[in-house]
Design a protein around this motif. Structure first.
Motif, PDB file in Angstrom:
ATOM      1  N   GLY A   1       0.828  -1.201   0.000  1.00  0.00           N
ATOM      2  CA  GLY A   1       0.000   0.000   0.000  1.00  0.00           C
ATOM      3  C   GLY A   1       0.866   1.255   0.000  1.00  0.00           C
ATOM      4  O   GLY A   1       0.593   2.219  -0.723  1.00  0.00           O
ATOM      5  N   ASP A   2       1.939   1.217   0.787  1.00  0.00           N
ATOM      6  CA  ASP A   2       2.876   2.344   0.816  1.00  0.00           C
ATOM      7  C   ASP A   2       3.527   2.536  -0.551  1.00  0.00           C
ATOM      8  O   ASP A   2       3.611   3.653  -1.062  1.00  0.00           O
ATOM      9  N   LEU A   3       4.003   1.433  -1.122  1.00  0.00           N
ATOM     10  CA  LEU A   3       4.686   1.505  -2.419  1.00  0.00           C
ATOM     11  C   LEU A   3       3.734   1.959  -3.527  1.00  0.00           C
ATOM     12  O   LEU A   3       4.130   2.698  -4.433  1.00  0.00           O
ATOM     13  N   LEU A   4       2.489   1.532  -3.452  1.00  0.00           N
ATOM     14  CA  LEU A   4       1.490   1.931  -4.436  1.00  0.00           C
ATOM     15  C   LEU A   4       1.217   3.437  -4.349  1.00  0.00           C
ATOM     16  O   LEU A   4       1.154   4.129  -5.365  1.00  0.00           O
ATOM     17  N   GLU A   5       1.088   3.953  -3.127  1.00  0.00           N
ATOM     18  CA  GLU A   5       0.854   5.384  -2.931  1.00  0.00           C
ATOM     19  C   GLU A   5       2.023   6.223  -3.418  1.00  0.00           C
ATOM     20  O   GLU A   5       1.831   7.332  -3.918  1.00  0.00           O
ATOM     21  N   LEU A   6       3.244   5.706  -3.275  1.00  0.00           N
ATOM     22  CA  LEU A   6       4.436   6.436  -3.718  1.00  0.00           C
ATOM     23  C   LEU A   6       4.658   6.322  -5.222  1.00  0.00           C
ATOM     24  O   LEU A   6       5.539   6.975  -5.766  1.00  0.00           O
ATOM     25  N   GLY A   7       3.885   5.454  -5.880  1.00  0.00           N
ATOM     26  CA  GLY A   7       4.036   5.278  -7.315  1.00  0.00           C
ATOM     27  C   GLY A   7       5.205   4.387  -7.693  1.00  0.00           C
ATOM     28  O   GLY A   7       5.687   4.430  -8.820  1.00  0.00           O
ATOM     29  N   CYS A   8       5.652   3.560  -6.756  1.00  0.00           N
ATOM     30  CA  CYS A   8       6.783   2.665  -7.022  1.00  0.00           C
ATOM     31  C   CYS A   8       6.350   1.394  -7.745  1.00  0.00           C
ATOM     32  O   CYS A   8       7.149   0.794  -8.461  1.00  0.00           O
ATOM     33  N   VAL A   9       5.123   0.960  -7.514  1.00  0.00           N
ATOM     34  CA  VAL A   9       4.631  -0.281  -8.109  1.00  0.00           C
ATOM     35  C   VAL A   9       3.247  -0.067  -8.707  1.00  0.00           C
ATOM     36  O   VAL A   9       2.546   0.885  -8.370  1.00  0.00           O
ATOM     37  N   THR A  10       2.895  -0.970  -9.607  1.00  0.00           N
ATOM     38  CA  THR A  10       1.528  -1.043 -10.109  1.00  0.00           C
ATOM     39  C   THR A  10       0.994  -2.416  -9.748  1.00  0.00           C
ATOM     40  O   THR A  10       1.756  -3.383  -9.654  1.00  0.00           O
ATOM     41  N   VAL A  11      -0.310  -2.494  -9.526  1.00  0.00           N
ATOM     42  CA  VAL A  11      -0.921  -3.753  -9.109  1.00  0.00           C
ATOM     43  C   VAL A  11      -2.042  -4.099 -10.076  1.00  0.00           C
ATOM     44  O   VAL A  11      -2.916  -3.281 -10.346  1.00  0.00           O
ATOM     45  N   SER A  12      -1.991  -5.324 -10.605  1.00  0.00           N
ATOM     46  CA  SER A  12      -3.059  -5.840 -11.459  1.00  0.00           C
ATOM     47  C   SER A  12      -3.882  -6.792 -10.618  1.00  0.00           C
ATOM     48  O   SER A  12      -3.403  -7.853 -10.227  1.00  0.00           O
ATOM     49  N   ARG A  13      -5.082  -6.388 -10.330  1.00  0.00           N
ATOM     50  CA  ARG A  13      -5.939  -7.221  -9.482  1.00  0.00           C
ATOM     51  C   ARG A  13      -6.626  -8.288 -10.324  1.00  0.00           C
ATOM     52  O   ARG A  13      -6.953  -8.056 -11.482  1.00  0.00           O
ATOM     53  N   PRO A  14      -6.858  -9.460  -9.759  1.00  0.00           N
ATOM     54  CA  PRO A  14      -7.522 -10.525 -10.508  1.00  0.00           C
ATOM     55  C   PRO A  14      -8.970 -10.157 -10.824  1.00  0.00           C
ATOM     56  O   PRO A  14      -9.592  -9.361 -10.126  1.00  0.00           O
ATOM     57  N   VAL A  15      -9.477 -10.737 -11.870  1.00  0.00           N
ATOM     58  CA  VAL A  15     -10.865 -10.500 -12.269  1.00  0.00           C
ATOM     59  C   VAL A  15     -11.781 -11.238 -11.294  1.00  0.00           C
ATOM     60  O   VAL A  15     -11.593 -12.429 -11.045  1.00  0.00           O
TER      61      VAL A  15
END
Length: 137
Positions: A102-116
């Motif tokens: 969550g921290d990394l996502l907020e900082l723009g370090c990672v992208t997350v592809s959620r399952p369908v």
């Protein structure tokens, strides 16, 4: 390896406190700052959600990230990883991984592809009809 005189807990010279049987003596709540939910929105990461290092991400060393955050960034640097793979690769509990992601996502370090979600997947009957139609061609 030396032993602390007051506690008798073994540690490696020049590193964090370490117990050969228990591993690092840092509690999960210390790694997450006492947080149990990722980010202010409380986003929840599915175990099979895929995490990719964002090519436009800021340098992990320059963002003031902790060692656990940098470990996750390093794991994602080589290839896309699922949340479960990151937990196994970093030897951290999944709950901790979710907060750190969550921290990394907020900082723009990672992208997350959620399952369908299963409700959005095509109906099996429709898929069978498509296969039969393709075979008929």
């Amino acid at each position: 390896m030396n032993e602390n005189m007051t506690t008798g807990v073994p540690h490696e010279q020049g590193s964090q406190w370490y117990d050969n049987e228990a591993g690092p003596l840092v509690r999960p709540y210390a790694m997450t700052g006492g947080r149990t939910k990722p980010g202010p929105t409380g986003v929840r990461f599915d175990l099979i959600a895929l995490v990719t290092l964002d090519p436009a991400a800021p340098d992990a060393d320059g963002t003031g990230l902790g060692p656990e955050h940098r470990t996750l960034v390093d794991l994602c640097r080589t290839e896309t990883q699922s949340v479960a793979e990151l937990a196994a690769g970093s030897d951290l509990p999944v709950g901790v991984i979710r907060v750190l992601l969550g921290d990394l996502l907020e900082l723009g370090c990672v992208t997350v592809s959620r399952p369908v979600p299963p409700a959005q997947l095509p109906d099996e009957r429709i898929l069978r009809e498509v296969i039969e139609g393709l075979r008929a061609l």
